[in-house]
Scaffold this motif. Structure first.
Motif, PDB file in Angstrom:
ATOM      1  N   SER A  69      46.640 -14.808  36.086  1.00 58.35           N
ATOM      2  CA  SER A  69      47.626 -13.993  35.374  1.00 58.35           C
ATOM      3  C   SER A  69      48.394 -13.078  36.319  1.00 58.35           C
ATOM      4  O   SER A  69      49.507 -12.654  36.025  1.00 58.35           O
TER       5      SER A  69
ATOM      6  N   ASP B 257      51.902 -11.946  29.947  1.00 58.66           N
ATOM      7  CA  ASP B 257      50.911 -11.231  29.139  1.00 58.66           C
ATOM      8  C   ASP B 257      49.953 -10.408  29.997  1.00 58.66           C
ATOM      9  O   ASP B 257      48.955  -9.885  29.508  1.00 58.66           O
ATOM     10  N   ALA B 258      50.254 -10.288  31.299  1.00 57.23           N
ATOM     11  CA  ALA B 258      49.367  -9.566  32.212  1.00 57.23           C
ATOM     12  C   ALA B 258      49.741  -8.086  32.259  1.00 57.23           C
ATOM     13  O   ALA B 258      50.920  -7.737  32.353  1.00 57.23           O
TER      14      ALA B 258
ATOM     15  N   GLU C 143      44.844  -8.620  29.663  1.00 52.04           N
ATOM     16  CA  GLU C 143      45.879  -9.487  29.117  1.00 52.04           C
ATOM     17  C   GLU C 143      46.187  -9.055  27.692  1.00 52.04           C
ATOM     18  O   GLU C 143      45.290  -8.658  26.947  1.00 52.04           O
TER      19      GLU C 143
END
Length: 242
Positions: free
Chosen positions: A121, A52-53, A172
């Motif tokens: 992340s 999700d980065a 994110e």
């Protein structure tokens, strides 16, 4: 993401990369596998990141993903003193005014600043094995909250620098958190993880803040950081300066 439909994933093989599929498992096991692949390779750096980065890419976000091409053009040795780093986390660090201010150093330099609060992340790690240095490799038994902090504290305890890159801004993708159910649960999970970190690094001076669920890292940082630089600037390659 469907791998077959991704142009970027399709380019991996041409750069010596590949895709390994694994079943559901705890995050730290994925981190360990990524680091082992890095240390077994001939690459100078590896990137550990969550799915999700994303890196913010507007003009005011400076180098963004181009940082890696710029670093490659400069060569690894230009970054001596930078061992582990992560982007600025846009939700925590006010960056817009500083990055776009007249005369700021970021337009023509790569700027790294000391930090022991890296967002897990996306973390960039040197290939310590290739350099004949002790590898950064987390203990798989650490299975509670604070895994990101654990990786950073372990790096610092090994004598490595952990820094933020002020040429990249991390965001994110939105989604539900699987970490905790409500603020009370979040606080207790943080306390549990931080207390375990104190067990592991208390001999280096890591403490809990009195009456709090958070860490007091002052003595730890003083002891382990030593005389390492707290800020490193490396000129961007001339033909790539913004």
């Amino acid at each position: 993401m469907e791998v077959a439909a991704s142009k970027e994933f399709g380019l991996l093989a041409g750069h010596g990369g590949g895709i390994t599929r694994v079943g559901p498992r705890i995050l730290i096991e994925n981190r360990i596998d990524c680091l082992k692949h890095l240390y077994a390779s001939d690459f100078d750096w590896g990137i550990i990141m969550d799915d999700d980065a994303v890196l913010m890419q507007a003009e005011t976000h400076n180098s963004s993903y181009c940082l890696f091409a710029e670093m490659a053009a400069n060569g690894k040795d230009a970054y001596d003193g930078v061992d582990v780093f992560a982007p600025i986390y846009g939700r925590k660090v006010p960056f817009s005014k500083e990055l776009s201010a007249p005369g700021n150093p970021y337009a023509i330099n790569h700027v790294f600043k000391k930090s022991t609060d890296l967002k897990g992340s996306m973390i960039v790690v040197r290939n310590f094995e290739k350099e004949g240095r002790k590898p950064l490799l987390p203990d798989p038994s650490f299975r509670t909250h604070g895994e990101d902090t654990y990786v950073v504290l372990q790096a610092v305890s090994l004598g490595y620098s952990t820094m933020t890159s002020w040429n990249m801004v991390l965001e994110e993708l939105s989604g539900e958190s699987t970490f905790a159910n409500g603020d009370d649960d979040r606080t207790e999970k943080m306390r549990e993880g931080h207390e375990l970190l104190v067990e592991k690094f208390g001999h280096f001076g890591l403490r809990m803040k009195p009456g709090s669920h958070t860490l007091d890292k002052k003595e730890f940082e003083t002891l382990c950081w030593g005389k390492k630089s707290k800020r490193i600037e490396v000129p961007k390659p001339l033909h790539l300066r913004s």
